[in-house]
Scaffold this motif. Structure first.
Motif, short mmCIF file in Angstrom:
data_model
loop_
_atom_site.label_atom_id
_atom_site.label_comp_id
_atom_site.label_asym_id
_atom_site.label_seq_id
_atom_site.Cartn_x
_atom_site.Cartn_y
_atom_site.Cartn_z
N GLY A 43 7.83 5.82 3.44
CA GLY A 43 8.85 5.33 2.28
C GLY A 43 10.29 5.48 2.98
O GLY A 43 10.37 5.84 4.18
N VAL A 99 12.01 5.00 -2.57
CA VAL A 99 11.26 4.02 -2.51
C VAL A 99 9.82 4.19 -1.81
O VAL A 99 10.00 4.55 -0.65
CB VAL A 99 11.73 2.53 -2.20
N ASP A 100 8.61 4.06 -2.34
CA ASP A 100 7.55 3.91 -1.40
C ASP A 100 7.11 2.81 -1.16
O ASP A 100 6.23 1.96 -1.39
CB ASP A 100 6.42 4.31 -2.29
N GLY A 101 8.13 2.43 -0.20
CA GLY A 101 8.02 0.91 0.36
C GLY A 101 7.53 0.94 1.88
O GLY A 101 6.82 1.73 2.12
N ALA A 154 12.67 -2.48 5.92
CA ALA A 154 13.59 -2.58 4.67
C ALA A 154 14.96 -3.03 5.32
O ALA A 154 15.60 -2.48 6.25
CB ALA A 154 13.61 -1.22 4.00
N ASP A 188 11.62 -5.26 1.64
CA ASP A 188 10.97 -4.53 2.38
C ASP A 188 9.59 -4.92 2.89
O ASP A 188 9.32 -6.34 2.49
CB ASP A 188 10.76 -3.03 1.73
N LYS A 201 6.40 -4.18 2.07
CA LYS A 201 5.47 -4.54 1.07
C LYS A 201 6.01 -5.60 0.09
O LYS A 201 5.22 -5.64 -0.95
CB LYS A 201 5.23 -3.14 0.60
N TRP A 229 8.63 -5.91 -1.69
CA TRP A 229 9.41 -5.45 -2.66
C TRP A 229 10.96 -5.96 -2.33
O TRP A 229 11.33 -5.74 -1.54
CB TRP A 229 9.37 -3.92 -2.71
N SER A 253 13.56 -5.37 -10.30
CA SER A 253 12.86 -5.48 -8.97
C SER A 253 11.67 -6.00 -9.26
O SER A 253 11.41 -6.56 -10.37
CB SER A 253 12.52 -3.78 -8.69
N GLN A 276 7.96 -7.82 -6.96
CA GLN A 276 7.26 -7.79 -5.41
C GLN A 276 6.76 -9.29 -5.26
O GLN A 276 6.13 -9.79 -6.05
CB GLN A 276 6.20 -6.91 -5.79
N GLN A 280 6.92 -9.26 4.07
CA GLN A 280 8.29 -9.06 4.38
C GLN A 280 9.21 -9.76 3.60
O GLN A 280 9.31 -10.92 3.88
CB GLN A 280 8.65 -9.01 5.96
#
Length: 406
Positions: free
Chosen positions: A180, A199-201, A205, A218, A220, A222, A236, A238, A267
């Motif tokens: 992350g 952020v657990d991304g 990023a 990022d 994932k 997000w 936010s 996704q 991405q």
């Protein structure tokens, strides 16, 4: 103003261009900084930045301008890696003479940012604010302490009137494991941490600052929008990948504009912020138009290939992708104004300035007319389709089969 239609080519990869003050600055992996006239493409000057580093995937970091000082990465240790920052005389009429050198020890440059009174440098060990006049250090801070096997490093710096921003990534040394990242803001004058958001991304990023917002996309999918002063999340979302691969995306990695290798998929890259809207490109083959305040999706343009770069001019949205695809959409409706394929592997960077669209792709830099796509590679003409999408597609999600360039 000169008619658009020039191009510049190099034997090695080029950075994204910096367009300012009637000049275009671009860094090459041939070991040089090239400065061109923005209107004609004629060379103004060329400066040495160290040893060349041929590399098929990773373009060099783009230059940044601080007042009349052009800051660029340099390779001075003989390895070809960016192990220093140079300050050059970069204003109109200057010749690129070197003003100062900021060397790094045992690490490499991961990011550059600047405004009129600061040059910000990230490397794997620190975030540093330099005086653009002489390269002296105003302050420097280490990355946050990581627990267990993780290690933190900085990249993606940005600066505004109040803060310096960066992303601290957590990774496990000598592995591909991703822990992350932390979005951080520091006091511009002292380097004191103001806020941080965990952020657990995923990898890749990117950080963009505009107005009162800090935007992060990022690997994932997000896309996170934070309040600049407090770090509070405004909203936010996704963005998910499409089923299957985008048109002609292939299975091999390609270089991202940020210098990272990436695959077609989730991405999210650098957005373009307007007064009421945000244009968000994705590797899933779409560009989303979102309300700046709420994140509500207002429009989706289907590109069909990973959208690596975007820019806006008047009433058009310009999108660059792999296989040299360059498309101009109408911003107020889901319709194509023109499109063309350029003889480059990918279009890493698009910039609109002074009525011209500057296109950066691998070893190429060109200027074209944003309204028509004319200019530069005239044997690869723009194609105009007044009704680019099939009848009846206005009320459904487009597929790759609907695209005229598929």
């Amino acid at each position: 103003m000169a008619r658009p239609g020039w191009r510049f080519e190099s034997t090695e990869l080029l950075s994204a261009p910096l367009v300012a003050g009637g000049l275009v600055h671009v860094v090459g992996e041939d070991g040089h900084v090239h400065t061109l006239d923005a209107g004609s493409g004629r060379p103004r000057w060329r400066a040495r930045r160290g040893e060349p580093k041929p590399n098929p995937y990773f373009p060099p970091l783009p230059p940044v301008l601080a007042g009349d000082t052009l800051a660029v990465t340099a390779s001075l240790g003989g390895s070809g890696w960016a192990d220093a920052v140079l300050g050059l005389a970069g204003a109109d009429g200057a010749d690129g003479a070197q003003r100062w050198t900021y060397p790094l020890v045992g690490t490499t440059v991961t990011g550059l940012a600047a405004d009129d009174s600061a040059v910000v440098v990230t490397d794997r060990d620190s975030l540093t604010c330099l005086d653009p006049a002489d390269g002296q250090v105003h302050w420097t801070v280490p990355p946050p302490t990581a627990t267990g096997p993780w290690q933190a490093s900085f990249d993606q710096p940005a600066v505004d009137d109040d803060h310096v921003y960066a992303i601290a990534r957590f990774s496990r040394p000598n592995t591909a494991l991703d822990g992350g990242y932390l979005i951080m803001a520091f006091d511009r004058s002292t380097g004191t941490e103001v806020w941080g958001v965990q952020v657990d991304g995923g990898w890749g990023a990117t950080l963009t600052v505009g107005g009162d917002l800090v935007c992060v996309g990022d690997g994932k999918g997000w896309f996170i929008v934070l309040r600049r002063d407090t770090g509070d999340t405004a909203w936010s979302t996704q963005i998910r990948p499409k089923l299957g691969l985008p048109v002609q995306s292939g299975l091999f990695p390609f270089a991202a504009p940020t210098g990272a290798a990436a695959f077609a998929g989730e991405q999210v890259d650098r957005p373009v912020l307007a007064e009421q809207e945000i244009h968000v490109p994705s590797r899933n083959g779409d560009v989303h138009l979102m309300d700046r305040d709420t994140g509500e999706v207002q429009r989706v343009w289907r590109v069909g290939v990973p959208a690596l770069s975007i820019a806006v001019s008047d009433d058009l949205l310009h999108v660059g992708g792999i296989h040299g695809l360059l498309v101009a959409f109408h911003r107020d409706r889901r319709e194509v104004s023109w499109w063309r394929r350029l003889p480059v592997g990918r279009i890493d960077a698009l910039t609109v300035a002074d009525g011209m669209l500057y296109v950066g792709g691998e070893r190429h830099l060109a200027a074209v007319d944003p309204a028509t796509g004319a200019g530069a590679w005239r044997r690869f003409p723009a194609r105009v389709h007044r009704s680019s999408y099939p009848p009846g597609s206005a009320d459904r999600e487009l597929t790759n089969a609907d695209l005229p360039w598929a």
